[in-house]
Design a protein around this motif. Structure first.
Motif, PDB file in Angstrom:
ATOM      1  N   ASN A 173       0.817  -1.216   0.000  1.00 26.44           N
ATOM      2  CA  ASN A 173       0.000   0.000   0.000  1.00 26.44           C
ATOM      3  C   ASN A 173       0.850   1.264   0.000  1.00 26.44           C
ATOM      4  O   ASN A 173       0.338   2.347  -0.274  1.00 26.44           O
ATOM      5  CB  ASN A 173      -0.935   0.024   1.212  1.00 26.44           C
ATOM      6  CG  ASN A 173      -1.975  -1.073   1.146  1.00 26.44           C
ATOM      7  OD1 ASN A 173      -2.373  -1.499   0.072  1.00 26.44           O
ATOM      8  ND2 ASN A 173      -2.398  -1.536   2.306  1.00 26.44           N
ATOM      9  N   ARG A 174       2.110   1.140   0.322  1.00 28.70           N
ATOM     10  CA  ARG A 174       2.994   2.301   0.415  1.00 28.70           C
ATOM     11  C   ARG A 174       3.894   2.459  -0.790  1.00 28.70           C
ATOM     12  O   ARG A 174       4.305   3.555  -1.130  1.00 28.70           O
ATOM     13  CB  ARG A 174       3.855   2.192   1.673  1.00 28.70           C
ATOM     14  CG  ARG A 174       3.021   2.180   2.946  1.00 28.70           C
ATOM     15  CD  ARG A 174       3.871   2.002   4.177  1.00 28.70           C
ATOM     16  NE  ARG A 174       4.721   3.168   4.336  1.00 28.70           N
ATOM     17  CZ  ARG A 174       5.933   3.128   4.882  1.00 28.70           C
ATOM     18  NH1 ARG A 174       6.421   2.003   5.303  1.00 28.70           N
ATOM     19  NH2 ARG A 174       6.640   4.211   4.998  1.00 28.70           N
ATOM     20  N   VAL A 175       4.250   1.344  -1.427  1.00 26.31           N
ATOM     21  CA  VAL A 175       5.212   1.362  -2.527  1.00 26.31           C
ATOM     22  C   VAL A 175       4.692   0.493  -3.662  1.00 26.31           C
ATOM     23  O   VAL A 175       4.311  -0.653  -3.448  1.00 26.31           O
ATOM     24  CB  VAL A 175       6.582   0.816  -2.059  1.00 26.31           C
ATOM     25  CG1 VAL A 175       7.576   0.795  -3.191  1.00 26.31           C
ATOM     26  CG2 VAL A 175       7.113   1.622  -0.884  1.00 26.31           C
ATOM     27  N   ASN A 176       4.693   1.033  -4.865  1.00 28.31           N
ATOM     28  CA  ASN A 176       4.297   0.258  -6.035  1.00 28.31           C
ATOM     29  C   ASN A 176       5.567  -0.359  -6.627  1.00 28.31           C
ATOM     30  O   ASN A 176       6.359   0.327  -7.270  1.00 28.31           O
ATOM     31  CB  ASN A 176       3.598   1.157  -7.056  1.00 28.31           C
ATOM     32  CG  ASN A 176       3.105   0.377  -8.255  1.00 28.31           C
ATOM     33  OD1 ASN A 176       3.754  -0.541  -8.742  1.00 28.31           O
ATOM     34  ND2 ASN A 176       1.932   0.753  -8.737  1.00 28.31           N
ATOM     35  N   MET A 177       5.748  -1.659  -6.382  1.00 34.01           N
ATOM     36  CA  MET A 177       6.977  -2.313  -6.826  1.00 34.01           C
ATOM     37  C   MET A 177       7.100  -2.344  -8.346  1.00 34.01           C
ATOM     38  O   MET A 177       8.210  -2.318  -8.867  1.00 34.01           O
ATOM     39  CB  MET A 177       7.084  -3.727  -6.264  1.00 34.01           C
ATOM     40  CG  MET A 177       7.593  -3.764  -4.835  1.00 34.01           C
ATOM     41  SD  MET A 177       9.147  -2.855  -4.578  1.00 34.01           S
ATOM     42  CE  MET A 177      10.325  -3.913  -5.388  1.00 34.01           C
ATOM     43  N   ILE A 234      10.507  -1.132 -10.023  1.00 36.06           N
ATOM     44  CA  ILE A 234      11.278  -1.962 -10.943  1.00 36.06           C
ATOM     45  C   ILE A 234      11.416  -1.278 -12.302  1.00 36.06           C
ATOM     46  O   ILE A 234      12.491  -1.312 -12.921  1.00 36.06           O
ATOM     47  CB  ILE A 234      10.667  -3.371 -11.053  1.00 36.06           C
ATOM     48  CG1 ILE A 234      10.896  -4.106  -9.714  1.00 36.06           C
ATOM     49  CG2 ILE A 234      11.261  -4.157 -12.214  1.00 36.06           C
ATOM     50  CD1 ILE A 234      10.149  -5.405  -9.572  1.00 36.06           C
ATOM     51  N   ALA A 235      10.362  -0.612 -12.760  1.00 32.96           N
ATOM     52  CA  ALA A 235      10.450   0.123 -14.038  1.00 32.96           C
ATOM     53  C   ALA A 235      11.484   1.237 -13.945  1.00 32.96           C
ATOM     54  O   ALA A 235      12.296   1.424 -14.861  1.00 32.96           O
ATOM     55  CB  ALA A 235       9.082   0.692 -14.406  1.00 32.96           C
ATOM     56  N   CYS A 236      11.498   1.962 -12.834  1.00 31.28           N
ATOM     57  CA  CYS A 236      12.468   3.039 -12.623  1.00 31.28           C
ATOM     58  C   CYS A 236      13.885   2.492 -12.565  1.00 31.28           C
ATOM     59  O   CYS A 236      14.789   3.001 -13.231  1.00 31.28           O
ATOM     60  CB  CYS A 236      12.125   3.784 -11.333  1.00 31.28           C
ATOM     61  SG  CYS A 236      13.333   5.032 -10.850  1.00 31.28           S
ATOM     62  N   ILE A 237      14.077   1.438 -11.794  1.00 33.76           N
ATOM     63  CA  ILE A 237      15.404   0.840 -11.635  1.00 33.76           C
ATOM     64  C   ILE A 237      15.900   0.285 -12.965  1.00 33.76           C
ATOM     65  O   ILE A 237      17.069   0.444 -13.317  1.00 33.76           O
ATOM     66  CB  ILE A 237      15.367  -0.267 -10.560  1.00 33.76           C
ATOM     67  CG1 ILE A 237      15.007   0.312  -9.193  1.00 33.76           C
ATOM     68  CG2 ILE A 237      16.677  -1.031 -10.498  1.00 33.76           C
ATOM     69  CD1 ILE A 237      15.818   1.481  -8.741  1.00 33.76           C
ATOM     70  N   SER A 238      15.020  -0.341 -13.721  1.00 33.79           N
ATOM     71  CA  SER A 238      15.399  -0.914 -15.014  1.00 33.79           C
ATOM     72  C   SER A 238      15.940   0.156 -15.960  1.00 33.79           C
ATOM     73  O   SER A 238      16.901  -0.092 -16.690  1.00 33.79           O
ATOM     74  CB  SER A 238      14.206  -1.624 -15.654  1.00 33.79           C
ATOM     75  OG  SER A 238      13.853  -2.743 -14.886  1.00 33.79           O
ATOM     76  N   LEU A 271       8.025   8.651  -6.372  1.00 29.86           N
ATOM     77  CA  LEU A 271       7.968   7.207  -6.172  1.00 29.86           C
ATOM     78  C   LEU A 271       8.036   6.805  -4.692  1.00 29.86           C
ATOM     79  O   LEU A 271       7.434   5.824  -4.276  1.00 29.86           O
ATOM     80  CB  LEU A 271       9.120   6.560  -6.953  1.00 29.86           C
ATOM     81  CG  LEU A 271       9.126   5.063  -7.124  1.00 29.86           C
ATOM     82  CD1 LEU A 271       7.912   4.591  -7.913  1.00 29.86           C
ATOM     83  CD2 LEU A 271      10.388   4.640  -7.838  1.00 29.86           C
ATOM     84  N   LEU A 272       8.768   7.577  -3.902  1.00 32.44           N
ATOM     85  CA  LEU A 272       8.969   7.246  -2.480  1.00 32.44           C
ATOM     86  C   LEU A 272       8.207   8.176  -1.544  1.00 32.44           C
ATOM     87  O   LEU A 272       8.553   8.319  -0.377  1.00 32.44           O
ATOM     88  CB  LEU A 272      10.467   7.270  -2.171  1.00 32.44           C
ATOM     89  CG  LEU A 272      11.319   6.339  -3.036  1.00 32.44           C
ATOM     90  CD1 LEU A 272      12.798   6.519  -2.732  1.00 32.44           C
ATOM     91  CD2 LEU A 272      10.888   4.892  -2.873  1.00 32.44           C
ATOM     92  N   LYS A 273       7.141   8.804  -2.036  1.00 32.89           N
ATOM     93  CA  LYS A 273       6.407   9.811  -1.264  1.00 32.89           C
ATOM     94  C   LYS A 273       5.730   9.260  -0.014  1.00 32.89           C
ATOM     95  O   LYS A 273       5.468  10.009   0.924  1.00 32.89           O
ATOM     96  CB  LYS A 273       5.377  10.512  -2.144  1.00 32.89           C
ATOM     97  CG  LYS A 273       4.248   9.607  -2.612  1.00 32.89           C
ATOM     98  CD  LYS A 273       3.314  10.316  -3.542  1.00 32.89           C
ATOM     99  CE  LYS A 273       2.277   9.306  -4.047  1.00 32.89           C
ATOM    100  NZ  LYS A 273       1.589   9.797  -5.201  1.00 32.89           N
ATOM    101  N   ASN A 274       5.451   7.972   0.043  1.00 34.43           N
ATOM    102  CA  ASN A 274       4.782   7.393   1.206  1.00 34.43           C
ATOM    103  C   ASN A 274       5.741   6.912   2.282  1.00 34.43           C
ATOM    104  O   ASN A 274       5.311   6.331   3.279  1.00 34.43           O
ATOM    105  CB  ASN A 274       3.864   6.252   0.769  1.00 34.43           C
ATOM    106  CG  ASN A 274       2.690   6.760  -0.039  1.00 34.43           C
ATOM    107  OD1 ASN A 274       2.190   7.861   0.199  1.00 34.43           O
ATOM    108  ND2 ASN A 274       2.254   5.985  -1.003  1.00 34.43           N
TER     109      ASN A 274
END
Length: 140
Positions: free
Chosen positions: A10-14, A18-22, A94-97
């Motif tokens: 609920n806090r992080v959309n993996m 993963i799309a960002c890291i890729s 991406l890390l706002k939560n």
């Protein structure tokens, strides 16, 4: 103190992580690519213990080597600093939560993972250990 439980999904959309890291990995191989990240995340789960923030540790698995491909003109050892800067740049998106403390721990774990053995912080130390448990892939 118990292992910190939260609603990670609920806090992080993996998928977004993963799309960002890729994009940042830009074709890294198994030594430092997504398969390595997945193994580090599995190690995080194996190592979880009292006082570990699992959100930070799971995110570390994906962020810590994300900027290796960006070190072409810099020292390879600076990829941790670049990953730390990436984390901070995503603070309000991406890390706002994540809390400020969680972002700081994640940033520091990424920054120090190649230069520091232990910090005394159970979350950061779990991150380091989870990565080190995957050193077999490079013959170490």
């Amino acid at each position: 103190m118990s292992v910190k439980q939260d609603n990670f999904e609920n806090r992080v959309n993996m998928n977004d992580v993963i799309a960002c890291i890729s994009k940042h990995m830009n074709g890294n191989d198994n030594f430092h690519g997504l398969t390595h990240c997945q193994r580090v995340e599995r190690n995080v789960h194996r190592l979880k213990c009292s006082g570990v923030n699992m959100t930070v540790a799971r995110l570390f698995a994906y962020f810590h080597d994300a900027c290796r491909s960006e070190c072409k003109t810099q020292s390879e050892s600076e990829h941790g600093l670049l990953a730390s800067e990436l984390v901070l740049s995503l603070r309000n998106s991406l890390l706002k939560n994540l809390s400020d403390d969680e972002v700081a721990m994640l940033s520091n774990a990424c920054k120090w993972h190649t230069t520091t053995f232990k910090t005394g912080n159970p979350t950061i130390d779990t991150c380091f250990d989870a990565d080190k448990l995957d050193l077999w892939r490079i013959g170490a």
